[in-house]
Design a protein around this motif. Structure first.
Motif, PDB file in Angstrom:
ATOM      1  N   GLN A 230     -59.381 -33.993 -28.822  1.00 43.11           N
ATOM      2  CA  GLN A 230     -58.670 -33.194 -29.748  1.00 43.11           C
ATOM      3  C   GLN A 230     -58.072 -31.884 -28.992  1.00 43.11           C
ATOM      4  N   GLU A 231     -58.761 -31.383 -28.142  1.00 37.49           N
ATOM      5  CA  GLU A 231     -58.323 -30.085 -27.404  1.00 37.49           C
ATOM      6  C   GLU A 231     -57.140 -30.621 -26.526  1.00 37.49           C
ATOM      7  N   LEU A 232     -56.935 -31.781 -26.069  1.00 34.36           N
ATOM      8  CA  LEU A 232     -55.406 -32.553 -25.394  1.00 34.36           C
ATOM      9  C   LEU A 232     -54.404 -32.365 -26.392  1.00 34.36           C
ATOM     10  N   GLU A 240     -43.539 -21.585 -29.682  1.00 35.56           N
ATOM     11  CA  GLU A 240     -44.315 -20.736 -28.757  1.00 35.56           C
ATOM     12  C   GLU A 240     -45.080 -19.703 -29.635  1.00 35.56           C
ATOM     13  N   GLU A 241     -44.447 -19.470 -30.852  1.00 35.94           N
ATOM     14  CA  GLU A 241     -44.997 -18.445 -31.613  1.00 35.94           C
ATOM     15  C   GLU A 241     -46.482 -19.055 -32.217  1.00 35.94           C
ATOM     16  N   GLU A 242     -46.620 -20.426 -32.300  1.00 39.46           N
ATOM     17  CA  GLU A 242     -47.862 -21.020 -32.641  1.00 39.46           C
ATOM     18  C   GLU A 242     -48.990 -20.765 -31.786  1.00 39.46           C
ATOM     19  N   VAL A 243     -48.655 -20.725 -30.439  1.00 36.89           N
ATOM     20  CA  VAL A 243     -49.623 -20.827 -29.413  1.00 36.89           C
ATOM     21  C   VAL A 243     -49.308 -19.432 -28.477  1.00 36.89           C
ATOM     22  N   GLU A 247     -54.846 -18.505 -26.224  1.00 40.25           N
ATOM     23  CA  GLU A 247     -55.084 -19.785 -26.429  1.00 40.25           C
ATOM     24  C   GLU A 247     -54.590 -20.932 -25.328  1.00 40.25           C
ATOM     25  N   GLN A 248     -53.652 -20.729 -24.751  1.00 43.81           N
ATOM     26  CA  GLN A 248     -53.058 -21.449 -23.677  1.00 43.81           C
ATOM     27  C   GLN A 248     -54.327 -21.443 -22.473  1.00 43.81           C
ATOM     28  N   ALA A 249     -54.688 -20.289 -22.420  1.00 40.55           N
ATOM     29  CA  ALA A 249     -55.777 -19.954 -21.067  1.00 40.55           C
ATOM     30  C   ALA A 249     -56.910 -20.530 -21.600  1.00 40.55           C
ATOM     31  N   GLU A 250     -57.349 -20.804 -22.547  1.00 37.30           N
ATOM     32  CA  GLU A 250     -58.603 -21.006 -23.177  1.00 37.30           C
ATOM     33  C   GLU A 250     -58.636 -22.632 -23.183  1.00 37.30           C
ATOM     34  N   ASN A 251     -57.474 -23.528 -23.553  1.00 36.93           N
ATOM     35  CA  ASN A 251     -57.463 -24.648 -23.516  1.00 36.93           C
ATOM     36  C   ASN A 251     -57.123 -25.326 -22.152  1.00 36.93           C
ATOM     37  N   TRP A 252     -58.164 -26.102 -21.845  1.00 35.95           N
ATOM     38  CA  TRP A 252     -58.362 -26.863 -20.265  1.00 35.95           C
ATOM     39  C   TRP A 252     -57.267 -27.459 -19.977  1.00 35.95           C
ATOM     40  N   PHE A 253     -56.539 -28.108 -21.085  1.00 38.20           N
ATOM     41  CA  PHE A 253     -55.348 -29.003 -20.538  1.00 38.20           C
ATOM     42  C   PHE A 253     -54.154 -28.444 -20.789  1.00 38.20           C
ATOM     43  N   SER A 254     -53.991 -27.192 -21.076  1.00 41.86           N
ATOM     44  CA  SER A 254     -52.620 -26.363 -20.841  1.00 41.86           C
ATOM     45  C   SER A 254     -52.196 -26.408 -19.470  1.00 41.86           C
ATOM     46  N   LEU A 255     -50.833 -26.416 -19.236  1.00 46.30           N
ATOM     47  CA  LEU A 255     -50.426 -26.095 -17.845  1.00 46.30           C
ATOM     48  C   LEU A 255     -50.699 -24.657 -17.341  1.00 46.30           C
ATOM     49  N   MET A 256     -50.950 -23.886 -18.113  1.00 45.44           N
ATOM     50  CA  MET A 256     -51.221 -22.523 -17.671  1.00 45.44           C
ATOM     51  C   MET A 256     -52.670 -22.497 -17.125  1.00 45.44           C
ATOM     52  N   SER A 257     -53.738 -23.184 -17.897  1.00 44.65           N
ATOM     53  CA  SER A 257     -54.961 -23.434 -17.315  1.00 44.65           C
ATOM     54  C   SER A 257     -54.987 -24.207 -16.144  1.00 44.65           C
ATOM     55  N   ALA A 258     -54.346 -25.294 -16.071  1.00 43.18           N
ATOM     56  CA  ALA A 258     -54.345 -26.214 -14.797  1.00 43.18           C
ATOM     57  C   ALA A 258     -53.891 -25.388 -13.449  1.00 43.18           C
ATOM     58  N   GLN A 259     -52.787 -24.575 -13.690  1.00 41.00           N
ATOM     59  CA  GLN A 259     -52.359 -23.840 -12.801  1.00 41.00           C
ATOM     60  C   GLN A 259     -53.151 -22.742 -12.308  1.00 41.00           C
TER      61      GLN A 259
END
Length: 439
Positions: A230-232, A240-243, A247-259
């Motif tokens: 679900q998270e993925l 971009e306004e929706e996220v 939220e990006q930092a908290e989502n493990w699968f976001s590009l921001m989180s992986a970096q």
């Protein structure tokens, strides 16, 4: 009751785009073919092996042909909106069972018999009804999309399951994620050089939560029903306004989180040997974790390697991912299980008052070094006992921590001075969160 006007098809495409955020709702109907398991494994390259692979391919192709495609889902949404009624009180679009049967006939004519299975009486009864016996069309449509999405995911994973045992190995999970990247709006612009590392990081979360016994393979059924998928899928959202950045930092699968994970590991790895020593890991989270906890992490979760020789242990990147996932998911059974093994100083399966005293002693030292007020370790120990309320008044087990719903907080208090500070200032922090709402 007013009949709904003819809708535009764009609404259903928009719903599919945001589908990831609602994937956890609806039914848990079994996926077609989910129980297909070979009773024997033929020799690699043999005629039997090739025949089995061909049979598997044809079976999955048949299942895929039975799925509704994007145009079919658009057509179904149009049928639903054209033949529903609008609730005068709420404005919601609804249908009773008679409308439901009529829409089934219309959809079958326009789409074909493959949509008929969604319009069974049992499916109608799954949804909440108003006083007139009507259900809202949106939850029903989301249920259809979820079923189609999960079935397609099951087929895609089965194609990658080389030995057809119903489990995915790490490289197979990474291949599945790599195939999703072009379809996930928030990952389309990922640098090509980072894709392999991203897939490695993303796949690891599935194994942390879906492979608790660390067998090196994850059950496909469990993956499909996990919150990880679900998270993925939330990365489908385009605007971009929706996220938000949060939220990006908290989502493990976001590009921001992986970096962020990669940058964190590289920053800790001072000697740049690709692994972390205890001293290097001690700098994690600005050095707020206690030394005894870091020691216990290496004792319980770091394999003895060749680097450094002798009895030296170094944490590799996979172990670091487990470490981060446990600390960021302390309230989950998987995260708490990881941490409990570190808290259980004697390996007896339970914590005593002596264990709590030993663990909190390091937190207390960092607390005083930070210029905070003096506190009594015994008082904190008693508070923890009151929070957990263990079945045995003399010991705390993992089951007790899970049952009390405050296990993550207790773990934070015992391993991280910042976690204890957050607990000690919980009322002030809660008040600060509520103040903007009052304004």
């Amino acid at each position: 009751m007013a009949r709904a006007t003819r809708p535009r098809r764009g609404r259903s495409r928009r719903l599919r785009q945001c589908f990831g955020s609602v994937i956890s709702g609806g039914s848990s109907d079994p996926v077609p073919g989910s129980d297909l398991k070979p009773s024997w494994k033929p020799e690699e390259g043999s005629i039997s092996h090739r025949v089995q692979r061909l049979a598997k391919y044809r079976f999955l192709k048949k299942q895929s042909d039975l799925l509704l495609n994007a145009d079919d889902l658009d057509a179904m949404w149009v049928c639903l909106r054209e033949n529903c009624v609008i609730d005068d009180a709420t404005g919601a679009e609804k249908m009773n069972y008679e409308d439901f049967c009529h829409i089934a006939s219309v959809c079958t004519e326009q789409i074909g018999p493959k949509c008929r299975r969604f319009f069974s009486p049992s499916n109608f009864m799954k949804f909440e009804k108003d006083e007139s016996g009507r259900i809202a069309i949106l939850p029903f449509y989301l249920y259809v999309m979820r079923t189609v999405s999960l079935t397609q995911a099951r087929i895609d994973m089965s194609e990658l399951d080389e030995d057809s045992d119903g489990f995915l190995q790490p490289r197979e999970m990474e291949a599945y994620i790599r195939g999703l990247i072009p379809n996930l709006a928030q990952l389309r612009d990922m640098p090509v050089a980072f894709i392999q590392m991203y897939c490695r990081i993303a796949a690891h979360k599935f194994f942390f939560f879906c492979d608790p016994h660390r067998r090196g393979k994850s059950c496909i059924k469990k993956v499909l029903l996990s919150n990880c998928l679900q998270e993925l899928m939330e990365l489908h959202q385009e605007s971009e306004e929706e996220v938000t950045d949060t939220e990006q930092a908290e989502n493990w699968f976001s590009l921001m989180s992986a970096q962020r994970i990669c940058d964190m590991f590289l920053a800790l790895d001072k000697d740049m040997n690709g692994t972390l020593s205890k001293q290097e890991l001690q700098e994690y989270a600005d050095g707020t974790l206690t030394e005894i906890f870091i020691e216990r992490v290496f004792d319980e979760h770091v394999r003895r390697g060749k680097i450094g020789g002798g009895n030296t242990r170094e944490m590799d990147f996979e172990s670091f991912l487990d470490f981060v996932l446990a600390l960021e998911n302390k309230d989950t059974p998987e995260g708490l299980t990881y941490l409990f093994r570190c808290l259980d100083l004697q390996g007896r399966g339970f914590l005593t008052t002596a264990d709590i005293h030993s663990l909190f002693r390091d937190v207390h030292q960092k607390w005083i070094e930070g210029g905070n007020y003096e506190l009594c370790i015994e008082d904190v120990r008693d508070e923890i006992w009151d929070m957990v309320k263990p079945a045995d008044p003399l010991s705390i087990t993992l089951a007790d921590l899970l049952a009390c719903k405050q296990g993550g907080t207790v773990a934070s208090m015992l391993i991280d001075v910042r976690g204890f500070w957050a607990h000690d200032n919980r009322e002030n922090l809660l008040q600060e969160e509520e103040e903007p709402e009052e304004e």
